[in-house]
Design an enzyme around this catalytic site. Structure first.
Site, PDB file in Angstrom:
ATOM      1  N   LYS A 240      56.880 -36.479  73.202  1.00 35.20           N
ATOM      2  CA  LYS A 240      55.890 -37.423  72.680  1.00 35.20           C
ATOM      3  C   LYS A 240      54.725 -37.479  73.654  1.00 35.20           C
ATOM      4  O   LYS A 240      54.862 -37.997  74.770  1.00 35.20           O
ATOM      5  CB  LYS A 240      56.476 -38.831  72.515  1.00 35.20           C
ATOM      6  CG  LYS A 240      55.524 -39.700  71.685  1.00 35.20           C
ATOM      7  CD  LYS A 240      55.765 -41.171  71.826  1.00 35.20           C
ATOM      8  CE  LYS A 240      55.057 -41.773  72.997  1.00 35.20           C
ATOM      9  NZ  LYS A 240      53.588 -41.685  72.951  1.00 35.20           N
TER      10      LYS A 240
ATOM     11  N   GLU B 237      58.518 -40.368  86.558  1.00 32.22           N
ATOM     12  CA  GLU B 237      57.359 -40.115  87.436  1.00 32.22           C
ATOM     13  C   GLU B 237      56.352 -41.217  87.145  1.00 32.22           C
ATOM     14  O   GLU B 237      55.702 -41.201  86.096  1.00 32.22           O
ATOM     15  CB  GLU B 237      56.752 -38.737  87.130  1.00 32.22           C
ATOM     16  CG  GLU B 237      57.694 -37.572  87.353  1.00 32.22           C
ATOM     17  CD  GLU B 237      58.123 -37.428  88.804  1.00 32.22           C
ATOM     18  OE1 GLU B 237      57.402 -37.911  89.697  1.00 32.22           O
ATOM     19  OE2 GLU B 237      59.194 -36.843  89.035  1.00 32.22           O
TER      20      GLU B 237
ATOM     21  N   CYS C 151      47.785 -40.033  89.247  1.00 32.37           N
ATOM     22  CA  CYS C 151      48.872 -40.866  89.781  1.00 32.37           C
ATOM     23  C   CYS C 151      48.812 -40.926  91.297  1.00 32.37           C
ATOM     24  O   CYS C 151      49.074 -41.960  91.890  1.00 32.37           O
ATOM     25  CB  CYS C 151      50.219 -40.340  89.305  1.00 32.37           C
ATOM     26  SG  CYS C 151      50.478 -38.606  89.672  1.00 32.37           S
TER      27      CYS C 151
ATOM     28  N   GLU D  26      47.644 -50.853  90.827  1.00 30.91           N
ATOM     29  CA  GLU D  26      47.189 -49.497  90.523  1.00 30.91           C
ATOM     30  C   GLU D  26      46.021 -49.634  89.555  1.00 30.91           C
ATOM     31  O   GLU D  26      46.198 -50.046  88.406  1.00 30.91           O
ATOM     32  CB  GLU D  26      48.309 -48.667  89.878  1.00 30.91           C
ATOM     33  CG  GLU D  26      47.869 -47.224  89.649  1.00 30.91           C
ATOM     34  CD  GLU D  26      48.879 -46.381  88.874  1.00 30.91           C
ATOM     35  OE1 GLU D  26      49.445 -46.874  87.883  1.00 30.91           O
ATOM     36  OE2 GLU D  26      49.083 -45.215  89.265  1.00 30.91           O
TER      37      GLU D  26
HETATM   38  P1  NAD Z   1      51.822 -45.435  79.982  1.00 32.73           P
HETATM   39  O1  NAD Z   1      53.069 -45.817  80.686  1.00 32.73           O
HETATM   40  O2  NAD Z   1      51.041 -46.494  79.316  1.00 32.73           O
HETATM   41  O3  NAD Z   1      52.167 -44.366  78.834  1.00 32.73           O
HETATM   42  C1  NAD Z   1      52.777 -43.131  79.146  1.00 32.73           C
HETATM   43  C2  NAD Z   1      53.535 -42.640  77.929  1.00 32.73           C
HETATM   44  O4  NAD Z   1      54.630 -43.504  77.678  1.00 32.73           O
HETATM   45  C3  NAD Z   1      52.710 -42.645  76.645  1.00 32.73           C
HETATM   46  O5  NAD Z   1      53.062 -41.508  75.888  1.00 32.73           O
HETATM   47  C4  NAD Z   1      53.153 -43.939  75.966  1.00 32.73           C
HETATM   48  O6  NAD Z   1      52.993 -43.912  74.566  1.00 32.73           O
HETATM   49  C5  NAD Z   1      54.616 -43.977  76.356  1.00 32.73           C
HETATM   50  N1  NAD Z   1      55.240 -45.302  76.385  1.00 32.73           N
HETATM   51  C6  NAD Z   1      54.675 -46.488  76.739  1.00 32.73           C
HETATM   52  N2  NAD Z   1      55.610 -47.480  76.650  1.00 32.73           N
HETATM   53  C7  NAD Z   1      56.767 -46.907  76.256  1.00 32.73           C
HETATM   54  C8  NAD Z   1      58.085 -47.400  75.984  1.00 32.73           C
HETATM   55  N3  NAD Z   1      58.400 -48.687  76.123  1.00 32.73           N
HETATM   56  N4  NAD Z   1      59.042 -46.527  75.582  1.00 32.73           N
HETATM   57  C9  NAD Z   1      58.754 -45.219  75.452  1.00 32.73           C
HETATM   58  N5  NAD Z   1      57.519 -44.684  75.671  1.00 32.73           N
HETATM   59  C10 NAD Z   1      56.538 -45.525  76.087  1.00 32.73           C
HETATM   60  O7  NAD Z   1      50.955 -44.598  81.030  1.00 32.73           O
HETATM   61  P2  NAD Z   1      49.533 -43.922  80.802  1.00 32.73           P
HETATM   62  O8  NAD Z   1      48.513 -45.017  80.810  1.00 32.73           O
HETATM   63  O9  NAD Z   1      49.585 -42.968  79.663  1.00 32.73           O
HETATM   64  O10 NAD Z   1      49.394 -43.034  82.130  1.00 32.73           O
HETATM   65  C11 NAD Z   1      48.963 -43.546  83.326  1.00 32.73           C
HETATM   66  C12 NAD Z   1      50.151 -43.878  84.211  1.00 32.73           C
HETATM   67  O11 NAD Z   1      50.922 -42.708  84.413  1.00 32.73           O
HETATM   68  C13 NAD Z   1      49.735 -44.325  85.591  1.00 32.73           C
HETATM   69  O12 NAD Z   1      50.544 -45.408  85.991  1.00 32.73           O
HETATM   70  C14 NAD Z   1      50.010 -43.096  86.467  1.00 32.73           C
HETATM   71  O13 NAD Z   1      50.233 -43.375  87.818  1.00 32.73           O
HETATM   72  C15 NAD Z   1      51.209 -42.527  85.797  1.00 32.73           C
HETATM   73  N6  NAD Z   1      51.366 -41.109  86.125  1.00 32.73           N
HETATM   74  C16 NAD Z   1      52.334 -40.744  87.020  1.00 32.73           C
HETATM   75  C17 NAD Z   1      52.474 -39.409  87.385  1.00 32.73           C
HETATM   76  C18 NAD Z   1      53.508 -38.974  88.395  1.00 32.73           C
HETATM   77  O14 NAD Z   1      53.755 -37.778  88.513  1.00 32.73           O
HETATM   78  N7  NAD Z   1      54.134 -39.894  89.118  1.00 32.73           N
HETATM   79  C19 NAD Z   1      51.631 -38.440  86.826  1.00 32.73           C
HETATM   80  C20 NAD Z   1      50.652 -38.847  85.914  1.00 32.73           C
HETATM   81  C21 NAD Z   1      50.545 -40.194  85.561  1.00 32.73           C
END
Ligand code: NAD
Length: 492
Positions: A183, A259, A294, A393
């Site tokens: 997804k 992650e 991230c 963040e």
């Molecule tokens: P997000 O958590 O809002 O969404 C990420 C994904 O999770 C999306 O596809 C979203 O639809 C899905 N999602 C959200 N809630 C969910 C739930 N309850 N159950 C299942 N799926 C769910 O994050 P974002 O805004 O898309 O991305 C930014 C975040 O990602 C930042 O916090 C960043 O630090 C993190 N990030 C981490 C890494 C790493 O390697 N540690 C890499 C890239 C991004």
């Protein structure tokens, strides 16, 4: 490629299930271009029934297609072909990726697409390298572990590097012989559909790599909880990661790789060589992808004697950045992903200034006449470890500055109560660098550099609430295998 016409990009929408595009859903979500806010397509939302269809397809393909049973070198050969097709498809993939994301097309062509392909090649090479091991037992027994795929892996990706993040999720899972239901983020849903088409062209059996579209609360949650999903791999926010971990616990005690977010310190000592170069490094680590990374180096901790000098050089480096659309030539400061996210950055900075922070530069949105949600590269001084901009963040180009006099002070400031994703240490003193490498509670420590190289063997992953497990490296591969223990009595 360094520019394209956004109106000329062909966008296919839908889920990708069993080898075909399925453009069905009880509801649809509009998807906007971050560069100008224009809604350019919509995507169907997979509710529980559609998620079930995708997972059942994946489960059937896992059992029947032979993907897990073919010779691992053959699986690797198909994956290498997949990677080659991705690299050869740059002219289609790069504008598609840039159109709906924050990635300038020049960067997507030069980095994201080749890096996506190379990640798949890297994991293809593991396919016949990890099979388990023979254990040291007495001579009357033969003991071993056999590495086996889980079955169906549920993978959830964020929007900040849509192709690259998806490849880090799918490549190890596929190489290990699993089927995948991915997804992507609802904000960047389209480019991975092209990957799914190329997977079929490469010879990956239909149903082995599927895509479902939708939001987190409905689609993501249904995917994680599906009883046939045996392993979950997630990249995104710490908040969603915690919800996913709870859902995994409630729906089958599934293993999960998380992650998550970060608030990474950059620690600069007065002896750091070449201050101009350090300033450029710090500036790049907070403005790359407009800070939507991230591992963004968002907290500058600098030895007091050089603080004024370094901050002024960083602010100078910011002036070279050019805000612009992802399809315009020369863009070096891309947009914020959405209006809502830009408003969130704005309000955190405003509240931090109300708490006593000072905007040394930036501190507001770009010129209102520019379409799209651009935020100025910002340096906040006068902050403490309690200031919201230091704790939260922000996921935007906002750098906070704190000063120290001793190593102990620097270490204390570096420690964040929640996050431990990455850290940078800049010093000419090798002993000090090594003391920090040992002492920092951080999943990655960079010394006299900041950011990855193209060495896939070095894994990435967080300490504390920045995550569980690793992407990339051997660990990223083994996370997609389970190990069966076998003990044979040879006397019978
Ligand atoms: P997000 O958590 O809002 O969404 C990420 C994904 O999770 C999306 O596809 C979203 O639809 C899905 N999602 C959200 N809630 C969910 C739930 N309850 N159950 C299942 N799926 C769910 O994050 P974002 O805004 O898309 O991305 C930014 C975040 O990602 C930042 O916090 C960043 O630090 C993190 N990030 C981490 C890494 C790493 O390697 N540690 C890499 C890239 C991004």
């Amino acid at each position: 490629m360094d520019q394209f016409d956004p109106g000329a990009v062909v966008v296919k929408s839908g889920h990708f299930i069993g080898g075909s595009l399925v453009d069905e859903g009880a509801s649809h979500l509009d998807v906007a271009r971050p560069s100008d806010g224009v809604a350019y397509a919509s995507v169907p939302v997979a509710h529980a029934q559609m998620v079930d269809r995708a997972v059942e397809n994946a489960s059937h393909a896992f059992r029947e297609s032979g993907w897990a049973r073919i010779a691992p070198r053959e699986r690797a050969r198909i994956l290498r072909r997949f990677a080659d097709l991705i690299a050869a498809d740059t002219a289609t993939l790069a504008p598609l990726e840039a159109l709906g994301s924050t990635r300038p097309v020049r960067d997507v062509s030069a980095w994201d697409v080749p890096f996506t392909a190379e990640g798949i090649r890297f994991y293809a090479e593991f396919a016949d390298k990890v099979g388990g091991e023979v254990a040291a037992t007495d001579h009357d027994h033969l003991g071993m572990t056999i590495a086996e795929p889980y079955g169906v892996v549920g993978a959830i990706a964020p929007w900040n590097f849509p192709l690259v993040m998806a490849s880090w999720k799918i490549a190890p899972a596929l190489a290990a012989g699993n089927a995948v239901v991915l997804k992507p983020s609802e904000m960047t849903p389209f480019s991975v559909l092209r990957l799914a088409e190329l997977a079929i062209e490469a010879g990956i059996p239909p149903g082995i790599f599927n895509v479902v579209q939708g939001d987190g609360a409905n689609t993501g949650d249904a995917l994680v909880r599906h009883p046939r999903v045996a392993k979950v791999t997630f990249t995104g926010s710490t908040r969603a990661g915690a919800a996913i971990m709870a859902a995994c616990a409630q729906s089958g005690t599934k293993p999960v790789t998380l992650e998550l977010g970060g608030k990474s310190p950059q620690i600069v000592f007065a002896d750091a060589p070449r201050l101009d170069e350090v300033a450029r490094r710090i500036a790049g680590a907070i403005t790359g992808n407009a800070g939507q990374v991230c591992v963004a180096g968002s907290r500058l901790l600098v030895e007091r004697t050089i603080a004024d000098d370094l901050v002024s050089r960083i602010a100078q480096a910011f002036t070279a950045l050019r805000a612009g659309a992802t399809w315009a030539p020369g863009t070096t400061l891309p947009p914020i992903i959405s209006e809502a996210q830009a408003a969130r950055i704005e309000s955190i900075v405003e509240r931090s200034v109300a708490e006593g922070a000072r905007a040394y530069c930036g501190g507001r949105r770009a010129d209102a006449s520019v379409p799209g949600a651009f935020y100025q590269p910002t340096i906040l001084t006068g902050v403490t470890s309690e200031t919201e901009a230091v704790r939260a963040e922000i996921f935007g180009p906002v750098l906070t500055v704190q000063t120290f006099e001793t190593e102990e002070e620097a270490l204390a400031l570096a420690s964040h109560p929640d996050y431990g994703l990455a850290a940078g240490v800049h010093t000419a003193d090798l002993g000090r660098a090594l003391r920090f490498v040992r002492a920092l509670e951080s999943g990655t420590v960079w010394v006299n550099r900041y950011g990855r190289t193209s060495d896939f063997m070095i894994p990435t992953g967080g300490y504390k609430r920045s995550g569980i497990g690793k992407d990339l490296g051997r660990q990223g591969y083994e996370a997609h295998l389970r190990f069966k223990s076998v003990l044979i009595d040879t006397r019978i």
